[in-house]
Design a protein around this motif. Sequence first.
Motif, PDB file in Angstrom:
ATOM      1  N   ASP A  97       0.836  -1.209   0.000  1.00 40.75           N
ATOM      2  CA  ASP A  97       0.000   0.000   0.000  1.00 40.75           C
ATOM      3  C   ASP A  97       0.866   1.253   0.000  1.00 40.75           C
ATOM      4  O   ASP A  97       0.601   2.206  -0.748  1.00 40.75           O
ATOM      5  N   ILE A  98       1.893   1.262   0.830  1.00 39.71           N
ATOM      6  CA  ILE A  98       2.790   2.425   0.885  1.00 39.71           C
ATOM      7  C   ILE A  98       3.520   2.583  -0.445  1.00 39.71           C
ATOM      8  O   ILE A  98       3.632   3.689  -0.973  1.00 39.71           O
ATOM      9  N   PHE A  99       4.011   1.479  -0.991  1.00 34.14           N
ATOM     10  CA  PHE A  99       4.730   1.521  -2.270  1.00 34.14           C
ATOM     11  C   PHE A  99       3.886   2.184  -3.362  1.00 34.14           C
ATOM     12  O   PHE A  99       4.337   3.118  -4.022  1.00 34.14           O
ATOM     13  N   GLU A 144       4.333 -16.207  -1.689  1.00 36.44           N
ATOM     14  CA  GLU A 144       3.319 -15.464  -0.948  1.00 36.44           C
ATOM     15  C   GLU A 144       3.394 -13.980  -1.290  1.00 36.44           C
ATOM     16  O   GLU A 144       2.367 -13.331  -1.511  1.00 36.44           O
ATOM     17  N   GLN A 145       4.610 -13.436  -1.341  1.00 33.39           N
ATOM     18  CA  GLN A 145       4.754 -12.034  -1.744  1.00 33.39           C
ATOM     19  C   GLN A 145       4.229 -11.836  -3.167  1.00 33.39           C
ATOM     20  O   GLN A 145       3.573 -10.826  -3.451  1.00 33.39           O
ATOM     21  N   ARG A 146       4.512 -12.778  -4.058  1.00 32.15           N
ATOM     22  CA  ARG A 146       4.039 -12.660  -5.441  1.00 32.15           C
ATOM     23  C   ARG A 146       2.511 -12.595  -5.476  1.00 32.15           C
ATOM     24  O   ARG A 146       1.929 -11.739  -6.140  1.00 32.15           O
ATOM     25  N   ALA A 165      -2.256  -9.449  -6.456  1.00 26.41           N
ATOM     26  CA  ALA A 165      -3.604  -9.058  -6.032  1.00 26.41           C
ATOM     27  C   ALA A 165      -3.675  -7.549  -5.802  1.00 26.41           C
ATOM     28  O   ALA A 165      -4.658  -6.894  -6.177  1.00 26.41           O
ATOM     29  N   SER A 166      -2.631  -6.987  -5.225  1.00 21.40           N
ATOM     30  CA  SER A 166      -2.581  -5.549  -4.966  1.00 21.40           C
ATOM     31  C   SER A 166      -2.567  -4.769  -6.272  1.00 21.40           C
ATOM     32  O   SER A 166      -3.293  -3.768  -6.426  1.00 21.40           O
ATOM     33  N   ARG A 167      -1.759  -5.216  -7.225  1.00 15.78           N
ATOM     34  CA  ARG A 167      -1.697  -4.537  -8.534  1.00 15.78           C
ATOM     35  C   ARG A 167      -3.040  -4.631  -9.255  1.00 15.78           C
ATOM     36  O   ARG A 167      -3.516  -3.644  -9.834  1.00 15.78           O
ATOM     37  N   ALA A 168      -3.668  -5.787  -9.203  1.00 12.52           N
ATOM     38  CA  ALA A 168      -4.975  -5.960  -9.844  1.00 12.52           C
ATOM     39  C   ALA A 168      -6.026  -5.063  -9.203  1.00 12.52           C
ATOM     40  O   ALA A 168      -6.851  -4.454  -9.897  1.00 12.52           O
ATOM     41  N   ALA A 169      -6.010  -4.960  -7.886  1.00  9.70           N
ATOM     42  CA  ALA A 169      -6.965  -4.097  -7.186  1.00  9.70           C
ATOM     43  C   ALA A 169      -6.745  -2.638  -7.562  1.00  9.70           C
ATOM     44  O   ALA A 169      -7.711  -1.882  -7.772  1.00  9.70           O
ATOM     45  N   LEU A 170      -5.486  -2.224  -7.669  1.00  4.33           N
ATOM     46  CA  LEU A 170      -5.192  -0.846  -8.061  1.00  4.33           C
ATOM     47  C   LEU A 170      -5.681  -0.590  -9.486  1.00  4.33           C
ATOM     48  O   LEU A 170      -6.308   0.442  -9.764  1.00  4.33           O
ATOM     49  N   ALA A 171      -5.437  -1.532 -10.388  1.00  4.33           N
ATOM     50  CA  ALA A 171      -5.872  -1.377 -11.775  1.00  4.33           C
ATOM     51  C   ALA A 171      -7.395  -1.275 -11.861  1.00  4.33           C
ATOM     52  O   ALA A 171      -7.932  -0.487 -12.645  1.00  4.33           O
ATOM     53  N   PRO A 187       6.060  -3.886 -13.141  1.00  3.44           N
ATOM     54  CA  PRO A 187       6.179  -5.345 -13.167  1.00  3.44           C
ATOM     55  C   PRO A 187       6.431  -5.935 -11.772  1.00  3.44           C
ATOM     56  O   PRO A 187       6.886  -5.245 -10.862  1.00  3.44           O
ATOM     57  N   ILE A 188       6.125  -7.206 -11.662  1.00  2.00           N
ATOM     58  CA  ILE A 188       6.407  -8.002 -10.458  1.00  2.00           C
ATOM     59  C   ILE A 188       7.331  -9.122 -10.909  1.00  2.00           C
ATOM     60  O   ILE A 188       6.970  -9.923 -11.775  1.00  2.00           O
TER      61      ILE A 188
END
Length: 188
Positions: free
Chosen positions: A83-85, A115-117, A122-128, A140-141
């Motif tokens: 979230d901070i990133f 787990e981080q991946r 999920a975080s990137r998808a939610a932001l998109a 990218p991840i």
Amino acid sequence: MTTSGTQSNSTVLEKATFAGGCFWCMVKPFDQWDGIHGVISGYTGGHVVNPTYEQVKTQTTGHIEAVQITFDPSIFSYAQLLDIFWMQIDPTDAGGQFQDRGESYTTTIFVHSEEQRKLAEASRAALAASGRFDKPIVTPIVDAAPFYEAEEYHQDYYRKEPDHYKQDRAVSGRDEFIQTHWDETTSG
């Protein structure tokens, strides 16, 4: 991949690595929370072993300026770090960040475990899906690569050179972008 961690008083510490443009601007946002044990500025993702700042800024080493965070996930979660990133960068800009242009200033999430991946994806998808940005998210991840600590004068720059740090940040455009996209009045 395995989770990178160290033992400290029966607590497993983990690593998180984020590239968000100039690493000077990426330390302070993470450095102020309980559960964060350290934030190191450095270089990662390239093909030169132990590169210097002078080498990286030529844009020929393949390295990206990044921060590596050591954190206690029982106090501060990886999801909170994500979230901070996202709130520090323009995730739609593939050419650098703000006034800093070129490959070494691009954004990337370097994951240290599956787990981080999963959390990062999920975080990137939610932001998109949020509609916060009108262009695609291009950050990218990728798997974590060897991380090389930057020279000492780059570490904790916002503390060592507060006037220069504030001046650089003021002219970069980063703060205006953050305010426009993340201000409480615009975030719903």
